[in-house]
Design an enzyme around this catalytic site. Structure first.
Site, short mmCIF file in Angstrom:
data_model
loop_
_atom_site.label_atom_id
_atom_site.label_comp_id
_atom_site.label_asym_id
_atom_site.label_seq_id
_atom_site.Cartn_x
_atom_site.Cartn_y
_atom_site.Cartn_z
N GLY A 30 0.78 -1.24 0.00
CA GLY A 30 0.00 0.00 0.00
C GLY A 30 0.80 1.28 0.00
CB CYS B 120 -17.15 3.55 -28.31
SG CYS B 120 -17.47 2.20 -27.17
CD GLU C 230 1.54 -9.33 1.21
OE1 GLU C 230 1.53 -10.54 1.43
OE2 GLU C 230 0.49 -8.65 1.11
CE1 TYR D 41 -9.79 1.57 -8.30
CE2 TYR D 41 -7.89 1.86 -9.71
CZ TYR D 41 -8.72 1.04 -9.00
OH TYR D 41 -8.49 -0.31 -8.97
CE1 TYR E 220 -2.41 -3.44 -8.39
CE2 TYR E 220 -1.34 -1.41 -7.69
CZ TYR E 220 -1.70 -2.72 -7.44
OH TYR E 220 -1.34 -3.32 -6.25
N1 LLP Z 1 -0.86 -7.10 -0.55
C1 LLP Z 1 -2.19 -7.31 -0.65
C2 LLP Z 1 -2.81 -8.35 0.15
C3 LLP Z 1 -2.96 -6.51 -1.51
O1 LLP Z 1 -4.26 -6.72 -1.61
C4 LLP Z 1 -2.32 -5.51 -2.28
C5 LLP Z 1 -3.09 -4.68 -3.21
C6 LLP Z 1 -0.93 -5.35 -2.16
C7 LLP Z 1 -0.23 -6.16 -1.27
C8 LLP Z 1 -0.14 -4.35 -2.95
O2 LLP Z 1 -0.56 -3.05 -2.73
P1 LLP Z 1 0.29 -1.84 -3.35
O3 LLP Z 1 1.61 -1.81 -2.61
O4 LLP Z 1 0.50 -2.09 -4.79
O5 LLP Z 1 -0.54 -0.65 -3.08
N2 LLP Z 1 -6.00 -1.57 -8.65
C9 LLP Z 1 -5.78 -0.57 -7.61
C10 LLP Z 1 -4.94 -1.11 -6.48
C11 LLP Z 1 -5.54 -2.33 -5.87
C12 LLP Z 1 -4.65 -2.90 -4.82
C13 LLP Z 1 -5.16 -4.21 -4.35
N3 LLP Z 1 -4.32 -4.85 -3.40
C14 LLP Z 1 -5.14 0.66 -8.24
O6 LLP Z 1 -4.91 0.65 -9.44
O7 LLP Z 1 -4.90 1.65 -7.55
#
Ligand code: LLP
Length: 460
Positions: free
Chosen positions: A268, A388, A310, A361, A418
């Site tokens: 996150g 479209c 993560e 978003y 993403y």
């Molecule tokens: N670990 C778990 C259990 C997760 O669900 C996620 C993201 C991550 C790690 C990695 O999160 P990051 O470090 O990338 O923020 N599609 C959305 C983001 C969805 C994230 C879902 N889970 C976007 O484009 O902003």
């Protein structure tokens, strides 16, 4: 126009992006004209050295911070942000493990020869086939997400005659993302098991699941997992969640005598998308989280767990850009309450099929004309795709040179996370290639889809 870097001061390009004296932008020494000529547009371009440096920075920052308080840490690259065989290898080369969210991501990690022990499998509704693939690969952890799944994974592992390490994903009541930070007792969403007492005041779903894991000999309870959200820019959410998880760990130990070895604090970590925006820096956030983990464990009188994190977006997001070719350009007169002005609609050869984030978003991005320098006065522009629907917006608002025209190459910054991983074939568009640039050369990691790929799926 500065020649040492792209146009906008502080724009979130990867470290290998610079504007040459003649005005053309290069990525890791490869000019965008060559990238477009060799690979076509649209194309996702990854700056390999930048990816590797970010992966290393996260690992080193967390290792140093947790070593300083007396425990170890594993950094899992969250493959959902972007996973290709090469990307998984880069993550592994830099000492990261790989977090997968499906059988598909697991297959990519395995194809990259990531050892099973260095892979985690997530998902709130894993199929039996996905669980079996994970068991056969000997994954280091399956993160279970419901009581039903505890039994299902236990049965499948027993059937295979193996003992599988599991973590239980819990919801801490801390939910974070963007600048928001909301704390609620019960989360109305699908992930994890709540740490809050059950409706009748009994054992929380989280404790019940942890105890259910302990009761099954084919499961080894490795630890507790918490992921609080994405694009988080305020680290206090991680600390609040860590506190809740560490208390749960102590409660479980008091009830069962089992003190779990590991706590995963999820991903996150937020990045900059626009010029001047701040990203979360790994070293300070790692120090803060390590400090509060140590303080809470001292308060509770429990030894420190091993920690895992993560990050996905923070590693691959800024390392990637999307290269497009401009097609039509159209001035549109816009009236709002205060004024009448012109917005230049700049259409590119991709759109919501290669980056759904603005439509999904309202995500904001930064773009520049990268194939040439321009002395023309900047104008207010909106970069749109070729789909479209009017919501097919790539960049809501950006200043572009007033002479932007068909044939110009345009790049959008920080699309590494993403983008490709959420791409679609909407309107029958073929998904763009993923191209890596490093040391003055480029190579295709994932090739462009062709119409034959599309038609090959359609059995008529
Ligand atoms: N670990 C778990 C259990 C997760 O669900 C996620 C993201 C991550 C790690 C990695 O999160 P990051 O470090 O990338 O923020 N599609 C959305 C983001 C969805 C994230 C879902 N889970 C976007 O484009 O902003």
């Amino acid at each position: 126009m500065p020649t040492g870097g792209p146009d906008a001061a502080g724009a979130p390009w990867s470290s290998g992006v610079r504007r040459r004296p003649d005005g053309e932008v290069e990525v890791a020494g490869v000019g965008v004209a060559a990238l477009a000529a060799d690979h076509g547009t649209p194309a996702y371009v990854l700056d390999e050295a930048d990816f590797r440096a970010r992966a290393r920075a996260y690992r080193q920052a967390f290792e140093a911070a947790f070593a300083a308080v007396g425990t170890g840490v594993d950094v899992y690259y969250a493959g959902k942000a972007l996973l290709t065989v090469a990307v998984a290898r880069w993550a592994r080369d830099e000492g990261l493990c790989v977090d997968t969210a499906s059988g598909g991501e697991l297959a990519v990690a395995l194809r990259a020869d990531v050892p099973g022990a260095a892979i985690g499998l997530h998902g709130n509704n894993k199929s039996d086939a996905e669980v079996l693939a994970a068991l056969d690969a000997g994954v280091g952890r399956i993160i279970v997400d419901s009581l039903v799944e505890v039994q299902r994974v236990a049965d499948l592992a027993a059937g295979r005659g193996v003992v599988v390490p599991v973590m239980v994903r819990v919801t801490t009541g801390v939910h974070a993302g963007g600048h928001e930070y909301i704390s609620t007792a019960h989360e109305d969403q699908k992930f994890g098991l709540s740490v809050a007492p059950a409706a009748d005041g009994g054992t929380s779903p989280a404790l019940a699941a942890l105890e259910a894991v302990l009761a099954r000999p084919s499961l080894r309870l490795l630890g507790i997992h918490s992921h609080i959200g994405s694009q988080i820019l305020d680290p206090s959410g991680f600390e609040a969640a860590a506190r809740v998880v560490l208390r749960l760990r102590a409660d479980l130990a008091a009830r069962t005598g089992v003190l779990v070895d590991e706590v995963d604090l999820g991903g996150g970590y937020g990045i900059a998308y626009l010029p001047g925006e701040e990203a979360l820096e790994p070293a300070p956030v790692a120090r803060e989280v390590a400090g509060s983990v140590a303080a809470v464990c001292a308060e509770l009188g429990t030894p420190l767990p091993r920690i895992s994190v993560e990050p996905g977006r923070a590693i691959v997001g800024p390392a990637g850009l999307t290269l497009y070719t401009v097609g039509t350009v159209k001035p549109v007169t816009v009236s709002d309450d205060d004024a009448t002005f012109t917005r230049l609609y700049v259409s590119v050869d991709g759109g919501m099929s290669d980056n759904i984030r603005p439509a999904l978003y309202g995500a904001q991005y930064h773009a520049e004309v990268v194939g040439r320098a321009s002395g023309a006065e900047p104008v207010l522009a909106r970069v749109v795709g070729k789909h479209c629907e009017s919501g097919d917006i790539v960049v809501h608002q950006v200043m572009l040179p007033g002479d932007v025209r068909a044939g110009d190459l345009l790049a959008v910054a920080a699309t590494g996370a993403y983008g490709r991983s959420m791409a679609s074939n909407y309107n029958g568009l073929t998904r763009p290639p993923v191209v890596a640039a490093v040391d003055g050369t480029s190579r295709v990691l994932v090739r462009r889809e062709t119409l034959d790929d599309l038609l090959g799926l359609d059995l008529g």
